[in-house]
Motif scaffolding. Structure first.
Motif, PDB file in Angstrom:
ATOM      1  N   PRO A  51       0.847  -1.203   0.000  1.00 55.73           N
ATOM      2  CA  PRO A  51       0.000   0.000   0.000  1.00 55.73           C
ATOM      3  C   PRO A  51       0.885   1.257   0.000  1.00 55.73           C
ATOM      4  CG  PRO A  51      -0.594  -1.492   1.805  1.00 55.73           C
ATOM      5  CD  PRO A  51       0.634  -2.037   1.170  1.00 55.73           C
ATOM      6  N   PRO A  52       0.399   2.327  -0.606  1.00 56.99           N
ATOM      7  CA  PRO A  52       1.231   3.545  -0.706  1.00 56.99           C
ATOM      8  C   PRO A  52       1.730   4.068   0.636  1.00 56.99           C
ATOM      9  CG  PRO A  52      -0.730   3.757  -2.059  1.00 56.99           C
ATOM     10  CD  PRO A  52      -0.878   2.492  -1.285  1.00 56.99           C
ATOM     11  N   GLY A  53       0.911   4.038   1.665  1.00 52.16           N
ATOM     12  CA  GLY A  53       1.325   4.541   2.975  1.00 52.16           C
ATOM     13  C   GLY A  53       2.452   3.718   3.568  1.00 52.16           C
ATOM     14  N   LEU A  54       2.362   2.413   3.435  1.00 52.23           N
ATOM     15  CA  LEU A  54       3.414   1.538   3.947  1.00 52.23           C
ATOM     16  C   LEU A  54       4.707   1.719   3.154  1.00 52.23           C
ATOM     17  CD1 LEU A  54       4.357  -0.696   5.831  1.00 52.23           C
ATOM     18  CD2 LEU A  54       3.402  -2.354   4.217  1.00 52.23           C
ATOM     19  N   ALA A  55       4.578   1.838   1.833  1.00 51.91           N
ATOM     20  CA  ALA A  55       5.758   2.053   0.994  1.00 51.91           C
ATOM     21  C   ALA A  55       6.440   3.371   1.363  1.00 51.91           C
ATOM     22  CB  ALA A  55       5.378   2.036  -0.481  1.00 51.91           C
ATOM     23  N   ALA A  56       5.656   4.419   1.579  1.00 50.37           N
ATOM     24  CA  ALA A  56       6.231   5.722   1.945  1.00 50.37           C
ATOM     25  C   ALA A  56       6.930   5.647   3.303  1.00 50.37           C
ATOM     26  CB  ALA A  56       5.155   6.787   1.966  1.00 50.37           C
ATOM     27  N   ALA A  57       6.337   4.931   4.250  1.00 50.88           N
ATOM     28  CA  ALA A  57       6.956   4.782   5.567  1.00 50.88           C
ATOM     29  C   ALA A  57       8.278   4.025   5.465  1.00 50.88           C
ATOM     30  CB  ALA A  57       5.997   4.070   6.517  1.00 50.88           C
ATOM     31  N   LEU A  58       8.305   2.983   4.640  1.00 48.81           N
ATOM     32  CA  LEU A  58       9.549   2.233   4.469  1.00 48.81           C
ATOM     33  C   LEU A  58      10.626   3.066   3.790  1.00 48.81           C
ATOM     34  CD1 LEU A  58       8.221  -1.308   3.506  1.00 48.81           C
ATOM     35  CD2 LEU A  58       9.364  -0.628   5.614  1.00 48.81           C
ATOM     36  N   VAL A  59      10.240   3.900   2.826  1.00 46.55           N
ATOM     37  CA  VAL A  59      11.200   4.796   2.175  1.00 46.55           C
ATOM     38  C   VAL A  59      11.825   5.729   3.213  1.00 46.55           C
ATOM     39  CG1 VAL A  59      11.394   6.768   0.600  1.00 46.55           C
ATOM     40  CG2 VAL A  59      10.184   4.712  -0.131  1.00 46.55           C
ATOM     41  N   LEU A  60      10.992   6.301   4.056  1.00 44.69           N
ATOM     42  CA  LEU A  60      11.495   7.214   5.083  1.00 44.69           C
ATOM     43  C   LEU A  60      12.422   6.503   6.060  1.00 44.69           C
ATOM     44  CD1 LEU A  60      11.432  10.056   6.229  1.00 44.69           C
ATOM     45  CD2 LEU A  60       9.426   9.408   7.544  1.00 44.69           C
ATOM     46  N   VAL A  61      12.046   5.301   6.488  1.00 42.76           N
ATOM     47  CA  VAL A  61      12.883   4.542   7.419  1.00 42.76           C
ATOM     48  C   VAL A  61      14.235   4.213   6.780  1.00 42.76           C
ATOM     49  CG1 VAL A  61      13.092   2.300   8.563  1.00 42.76           C
ATOM     50  CG2 VAL A  61      10.997   3.629   8.798  1.00 42.76           C
ATOM     51  N   LEU A  62      14.226   3.813   5.506  1.00 43.19           N
ATOM     52  CA  LEU A  62      15.487   3.512   4.815  1.00 43.19           C
ATOM     53  C   LEU A  62      16.372   4.752   4.711  1.00 43.19           C
ATOM     54  CD1 LEU A  62      14.364   1.059   2.017  1.00 43.19           C
ATOM     55  CD2 LEU A  62      15.993   0.593   3.825  1.00 43.19           C
ATOM     56  N   GLN A  63      15.779   5.896   4.359  1.00 47.79           N
ATOM     57  CA  GLN A  63      16.574   7.123   4.254  1.00 47.79           C
ATOM     58  C   GLN A  63      17.141   7.532   5.603  1.00 47.79           C
ATOM     59  OE1 GLN A  63      14.118  10.069   2.359  1.00 47.79           O
ATOM     60  NE2 GLN A  63      14.621   9.321   0.322  1.00 47.79           N
ATOM     61  N   LEU A  64      16.330   7.442   6.644  1.00 46.27           N
ATOM     62  CA  LEU A  64      16.816   7.793   7.977  1.00 46.27           C
ATOM     63  C   LEU A  64      17.932   6.849   8.409  1.00 46.27           C
ATOM     64  CD1 LEU A  64      13.466   8.594   9.796  1.00 46.27           C
ATOM     65  CD2 LEU A  64      15.155  10.215   8.951  1.00 46.27           C
ATOM     66  N   GLY A  65      17.774   5.564   8.095  1.00 48.91           N
ATOM     67  CA  GLY A  65      18.797   4.591   8.468  1.00 48.91           C
ATOM     68  C   GLY A  65      20.091   4.759   7.696  1.00 48.91           C
ATOM     69  N   LEU A  66      19.991   5.039   6.395  1.00 47.11           N
ATOM     70  CA  LEU A  66      21.203   5.185   5.570  1.00 47.11           C
ATOM     71  C   LEU A  66      21.980   6.457   5.890  1.00 47.11           C
ATOM     72  CD1 LEU A  66      19.984   4.066   2.031  1.00 47.11           C
ATOM     73  CD2 LEU A  66      21.809   3.026   3.372  1.00 47.11           C
ATOM     74  N   THR A  67      21.267   7.530   6.196  1.00 51.18           N
ATOM     75  CA  THR A  67      21.936   8.810   6.398  1.00 51.18           C
ATOM     76  C   THR A  67      22.217   9.132   7.857  1.00 51.18           C
ATOM     77  OG1 THR A  67      19.877  10.059   6.523  1.00 51.18           O
ATOM     78  CG2 THR A  67      20.863   9.766   4.332  1.00 51.18           C
ATOM     79  N   GLY A  68      21.716   8.330   8.774  1.00 50.16           N
ATOM     80  CA  GLY A  68      21.914   8.636  10.185  1.00 50.16           C
ATOM     81  C   GLY A  68      21.179   9.903  10.589  1.00 50.16           C
TER      82      GLY A  68
END
Length: 97
Positions: A58-75
């Motif tokens: 679902p779009p909301g879940l995909a957007a949340a995962l994108v944000l989590v990945l960006q936060l994790g990769l960039t610290g």
């Protein structure tokens, strides 16, 4: 022979500065790695866009995962910068305001 570091060390310096990916060797100062910031940023964007490419989310879940990945990769580099700007806006105001 040039004393300028090779492109690989400059690229690793950009990765080291913009991500939390551990680089086990000495790289270059940030100003020498800055030319590779757009390339590393594009890589972060491509990696974090992975959930959007997975069919069936679902779009909301995909957007949340994108944000989590960006936060994790960039610290949380960009979020820290945003907080610093907010601190600067409040500077010099009396506590009562």
């Amino acid at each position: 022979m040039s004393s300028r570091p090779g492109w690989w060390l400059r690229f690793l310096g950009a990765v080291q500065f913009l991500t939390v990916i551990p680089i086990e060797r000495s790289t270059v100062p940030v100003h020498e790695a800055a030319a590779f910031f757009p390339l590393v940023g594009a890589g972060i964007g491509l990696l974090s866009a992975w959930p959007l490419l997975v069919a069936g989310l679902p779009p909301g879940l995909a957007a949340a995962l994108v944000l989590v990945l960006q936060l994790g990769l960039t610290g949380m580099l960009h979020e820290d910068g945003l907080a610093d700007i907010a601190d600067g806006v409040r500077k010099g105001r009396p506590v009562e305001r």
